[in-house]
Design an enzyme around this catalytic site. Structure first.
Site, PDB file in Angstrom:
ATOM      1  CB  CYS A 196      22.392  -5.200  -8.830  1.00  0.00           C
ATOM      2  SG  CYS A 196      21.081  -6.074  -9.298  1.00  0.00           S
ATOM      3  CB  THR A 197      25.442  -4.180  -4.330  1.00  0.00           C
ATOM      4  OG1 THR A 197      26.347  -3.121  -3.823  1.00  0.00           O
ATOM      5  CG2 THR A 197      25.159  -5.428  -3.283  1.00  0.00           C
TER       6      THR A 197
END
Length: 229
Positions: A196-197
């Site tokens: 995730c980012t």
């Protein structure tokens, strides 16, 4: 009298806000620290179990690589640039699996290849924050950095060649067996890391691609390749 009631009301509201702040602070500590502690303990326990099973294997007895693919884990990922130690790799990328402080290989929407396959893309996911945060430092990876996948019998040494710092969480093309979004057009032996980012969110995905450079047989002492020394 009215001022007294107002002051009491303000005092109560202030205490409630302070209490709410303390609760939120404790929740943050739990989410970003304590879940890491619990996940790391569980991952270490599971990793030891896998290594114990490897140690019990009978030397010289024929065993196909597919027999390593069990619910206990197929091997360990080593990424020096991420400074995350060894990461046990298990099947699946659901919350239940990744919350154990491991990396998981995709079973859907595109099934991952295995490191020992002649061609294909080994596609992995792990948390970036909380629950072990094994891919927290994925942004430290640079072109040419080594990624080593350790199985019972073989070290697979990959080199990073491309990255995608942000893409939609629904972009499954990054998992293709020929990862064209990384610039490749022909079948090969690839490795893809996803997480995730931005950090502490799950809005988008961060992707790193690597390509197999070579393999080394595991010796009796499990001497790691030079990239890990």
């Amino acid at each position: 009298m009215a001022r007294g009631r107002i002051a009491a009301f303000v005092s109560v509201i202030g205490e409630l806000l302070i209490t709410a702040g303390v609760i939120m602070g404790l929740f943050v500590v739990y989410s970003l620290w304590w879940t890491n502690v619990l996940a790391d303990r569980e991952a270490a326990r599971q990793g030891s179990h896998v290594r114990d099973n490897w140690a019990k294997a009978v030397p010289g007895r024929p065993q196909g690589p597919g027999t390593l693919d069990t619910k206990d884990g197929i091997g360990f990922l080593h990424v020096p640039a991420m400074r995350n130690g060894e990461v046990l790799v298990k099947p699946g990328t659901g919350t239940k699996v990744l919350n154990e402080g491991v990396a998981g290989y995709y079973l859907d929407p595109v099934k991952s290849a295995m490191p020992w396959d002649a061609k294909g893309n080994v596609t992995l996911a792990a948390h970036r924050d909380g629950h072990g945060a094994k891919f927290h430092n994925i942004d430290r990876l640079r072109t040419g950095d080594p990624i080593v996948f350790e199985t019972r019998d073989v070290w697979y040494v990959y080199r990073v060649y491309s990255e995608l710092k942000q893409t939609s969480r629904y972009n499954v093309r990054v998992l293709d067996q020929i990862p064209r979004e990384s610039g490749k057009a022909l079948p090969g032996r690839y490795l893809t890391l996803t997480t995730c980012t931005p950090v502490y969110t799950s809005d988008y995905r961060y992707v790193v691609w690597a390509q197999l450079e070579r393999t080394e047989r595991v010796d009796a002492r499990r001497t790691p390749p030079p990239e890990l020394r």
